[in-house]
Enzyme design. Structure first.
Site, PDB file in Angstrom:
ATOM      1  N   SER A 143       0.871  -1.180   0.000  1.00 57.53           N
ATOM      2  CA  SER A 143       0.000   0.000   0.000  1.00 57.53           C
ATOM      3  C   SER A 143       0.908   1.230   0.000  1.00 57.53           C
ATOM      4  O   SER A 143       2.099   1.130   0.317  1.00 57.53           O
ATOM      5  CB  SER A 143      -0.847  -0.004   1.272  1.00 57.53           C
ATOM      6  N   TYR A 156      -2.925  -1.414  10.488  1.00 59.50           N
ATOM      7  CA  TYR A 156      -2.856  -1.558   9.030  1.00 59.50           C
ATOM      8  C   TYR A 156      -1.526  -1.028   8.484  1.00 59.50           C
ATOM      9  O   TYR A 156      -0.823  -1.718   7.748  1.00 59.50           O
ATOM     10  CB  TYR A 156      -4.027  -0.810   8.385  1.00 59.50           C
TER      11      TYR A 156
HETATM   12  N1  LIG Z   1      -8.821  -0.584  -1.313  1.00 59.58           N
HETATM   13  C1  LIG Z   1      -7.789   0.193  -1.003  1.00 59.58           C
HETATM   14  O1  LIG Z   1      -7.919   1.418  -0.878  1.00 59.58           O
HETATM   15  C2  LIG Z   1      -6.423  -0.426  -0.834  1.00 59.58           C
HETATM   16  C3  LIG Z   1      -5.312   0.431  -0.823  1.00 59.58           C
HETATM   17  C4  LIG Z   1      -4.052  -0.109  -0.658  1.00 59.58           C
HETATM   18  C5  LIG Z   1      -3.905  -1.486  -0.520  1.00 59.58           C
HETATM   19  N2  LIG Z   1      -4.999  -2.295  -0.521  1.00 59.58           N
HETATM   20  C6  LIG Z   1      -4.800  -3.741  -0.349  1.00 59.58           C
HETATM   21  O2  LIG Z   1      -5.361  -4.461  -1.428  1.00 59.58           O
HETATM   22  C7  LIG Z   1      -5.599  -5.812  -1.024  1.00 59.58           C
HETATM   23  C8  LIG Z   1      -6.966  -6.247  -1.503  1.00 59.58           C
HETATM   24  O3  LIG Z   1      -7.970  -5.508  -0.781  1.00 59.58           O
HETATM   25  P1  LIG Z   1      -9.232  -4.842  -1.507  1.00 59.58           P
HETATM   26  O4  LIG Z   1      -9.067  -3.383  -1.375  1.00 59.58           O
HETATM   27  O5  LIG Z   1      -9.453  -5.455  -2.845  1.00 59.58           O
HETATM   28  O6  LIG Z   1     -10.398  -5.249  -0.457  1.00 59.58           O
HETATM   29  P2  LIG Z   1     -11.636  -6.243  -0.590  1.00 59.58           P
HETATM   30  O7  LIG Z   1     -12.205  -6.318   0.789  1.00 59.58           O
HETATM   31  O8  LIG Z   1     -12.525  -5.829  -1.699  1.00 59.58           O
HETATM   32  O9  LIG Z   1     -10.948  -7.631  -0.964  1.00 59.58           O
HETATM   33  C9  LIG Z   1     -10.161  -8.345  -0.023  1.00 59.58           C
HETATM   34  C10 LIG Z   1     -10.423  -9.846  -0.187  1.00 59.58           C
HETATM   35  O10 LIG Z   1      -9.639 -10.549   0.803  1.00 59.58           O
HETATM   36  C11 LIG Z   1     -10.450 -11.567   1.354  1.00 59.58           C
HETATM   37  N3  LIG Z   1      -9.959 -11.974   2.677  1.00 59.58           N
HETATM   38  C12 LIG Z   1     -10.078 -11.291   3.859  1.00 59.58           C
HETATM   39  N4  LIG Z   1      -9.529 -12.015   4.858  1.00 59.58           N
HETATM   40  C13 LIG Z   1      -9.041 -13.160   4.293  1.00 59.58           C
HETATM   41  C14 LIG Z   1      -8.368 -14.300   4.806  1.00 59.58           C
HETATM   42  N5  LIG Z   1      -8.080 -14.413   6.128  1.00 59.58           N
HETATM   43  N6  LIG Z   1      -7.990 -15.268   3.950  1.00 59.58           N
HETATM   44  C15 LIG Z   1      -8.295 -15.178   2.627  1.00 59.58           C
HETATM   45  N7  LIG Z   1      -8.949 -14.132   2.090  1.00 59.58           N
HETATM   46  C16 LIG Z   1      -9.312 -13.137   2.912  1.00 59.58           C
HETATM   47  C17 LIG Z   1     -11.843 -10.960   1.388  1.00 59.58           C
HETATM   48  O11 LIG Z   1     -12.861 -11.923   1.514  1.00 59.58           O
HETATM   49  C18 LIG Z   1     -11.884 -10.204   0.068  1.00 59.58           C
HETATM   50  O12 LIG Z   1     -12.377 -11.015  -0.967  1.00 59.58           O
HETATM   51  C19 LIG Z   1      -5.411  -5.828   0.501  1.00 59.58           C
HETATM   52  O13 LIG Z   1      -4.146  -6.373   0.826  1.00 59.58           O
HETATM   53  C20 LIG Z   1      -5.476  -4.365   0.868  1.00 59.58           C
HETATM   54  O14 LIG Z   1      -4.799  -4.088   2.061  1.00 59.58           O
HETATM   55  C21 LIG Z   1      -6.254  -1.799  -0.683  1.00 59.58           C
END
Ligand SMILES: NC(=O)c1ccc[n+]([C@@H]2O[C@H](COP(=O)([O-])OP(=O)(O)OC[C@H]3O[C@@H](n4cnc5c(N)ncnc54)[C@H](O)[C@@H]3O)[C@@H](O)[C@H]2O)c1
Length: 301
Positions: A143, A156
């Site tokens: 991130s 986080y």
């Molecule tokens: N959305 C943002 O603004 C953002 C910014 C920077 C980084 N990220 C990172 O992107 C990645 C994906 O997140 P996203 O934004 O698509 O969110 P999201 O919630 O849409 O998707 C995350 C997925 O991870 C799954 N998950 C959660 N806990 C789990 C576990 N213990 N085992 C297996 N799967 C699990 C969820 O069911 C979901 O399908 C994450 O690592 C998040 O930290 C997101």
């Protein structure tokens, strides 16, 4: 890694958001997809959507926080596909609130998924990816928070800083050993996904939570609009495909990331104090100054 046709990609947290965008884009580029997630209904519909788009996709329930669960995922993937070429350690969860109100379970949950999830994925898949000798790539989702600790986001931000450290170490190891395995860290800013609803996958045994998102409906409604204003997950996937194809370590996207990184690192280079960045200053309330709910529960109050 330049050839994707017929290669196998494993994507954790693949049922939603950025992981699902990876699956569609790398699938369209010829990869066979093993989608892993903890949420079964979302996983089933994600796999169905991929298949409808003509992509060879399979789903496995896996909890990245559990080493045995990730090892089982690896065994099933190797049984089905033989080799793995792309490993996306992408599953992640978020929690917001003041640092001093986070319970041990709050910290453990975020670190178990965001940090141990990456470690468990590397341990279960990488030895075989190195051994088959074909081009391969590990993609860890970090991130912009990997570079800076925002207020109200300590578990986080600290977990994503750990993902950066792990990824840089792994990159050096893979290069020094002259393997054919590349390493990329994906560093998005705000993306329109369901991350602000991370509590949906939190173990029930953790209750009561000190997460403000859970405790405060107004905060949840606010975060809905905030998150929805982020970049499309497809933009993150495109930038990441480009990074993998050109063996670049960092996958940044959008046009604001240099501004953010500069803001975080320039004061450091001058030895100055960090900028003050918090989501919660205008929301400090009597409730937040009171003892944390988990502390009250622990004392039987
Ligand atoms: N959305 C943002 O603004 C953002 C910014 C920077 C980084 N990220 C990172 O992107 C990645 C994906 O997140 P996203 O934004 O698509 O969110 P999201 O919630 O849409 O998707 C995350 C997925 O991870 C799954 N998950 C959660 N806990 C789990 C576990 N213990 N085992 C297996 N799967 C699990 C969820 O069911 C979901 O399908 C994450 O690592 C998040 O930290 C997101």
């Amino acid at each position: 890694m330049r050839e994707f046709e017929g290669r196998t990609a494993v994507i954790t947290g693949g049922a939603s958001g950025i992981g699902l965008a990876f699956a569609h884009l790398f699938g369209r580029n010829g990869c066979r997809i093993m989608l892993a997630d903890i949420e079964s209904t979302a996983l089933d519909s994600a796999v169905e959507g991929l298949r409808k788009a003509g992509i060879a996709a399979f789903g496995e329930i896996a909890d990245v926080a559990e080493p045995a669960s990730v090892e089982r995922l690896a065994a099933r993937t190797f049984d089905r596909f033989g080799k793995v070429h792309l490993l996306f350690n992408n599953a992640g969860v978020s929690i917001t609130g003041p640092t001093w109100r986070m319970s041990p379970d709050d910290w453990r949950w975020v670190w178990d998924v965001n940090v141990w999830g990456v470690v468990n994925g590397i341990r279960a898949f990488l030895p075989a990816m190195m051994a088959h000798g074909e081009e391969a790539h590990v993609i860890n989702t970090g991130s912009l928070a990997s570079f800076f600790g925002n207020g109200d986001h300590a578990p986080y931000c600290s977990s994503k800083a750990a993902v950066l450290g792990i990824s840089q170490s792994l990159y050096s190891e893979m290069k020094a050993m002259k393997t054919r395995v590349g390493v990329t860290i994906v560093c998005p800013g705000m993306v329109a996904t369901r991350i602000h609803q991370s509590w949906r996958n939190r173990p029930d045994a953790d209750r009561p939570w000190s997460d403000r998102e859970y405790a405060d409906l107004a905060f949840r409604e606010g975060s809905e609009a905030f998150q929805g204003a982020g970049l499309s997950p497809d933009v993150i996937a495109e930038a990441t495909l480009d990074a993998v194809r050109n063996d670049r370590f960092y996958s940044f996207s959008g046009d604001r990331w240099p501004f953010f990184i500069r803001g975080a690192l320039e004061p450091t280079l001058r030895g100055d104090n960090p900028p003050v960045a918090t989501w919660g200053e205008d929301r400090r309330s009597e409730q937040e100054r009171a003892p944390a709910p988990w502390a009250a529960a622990a004392s039987g109050a």
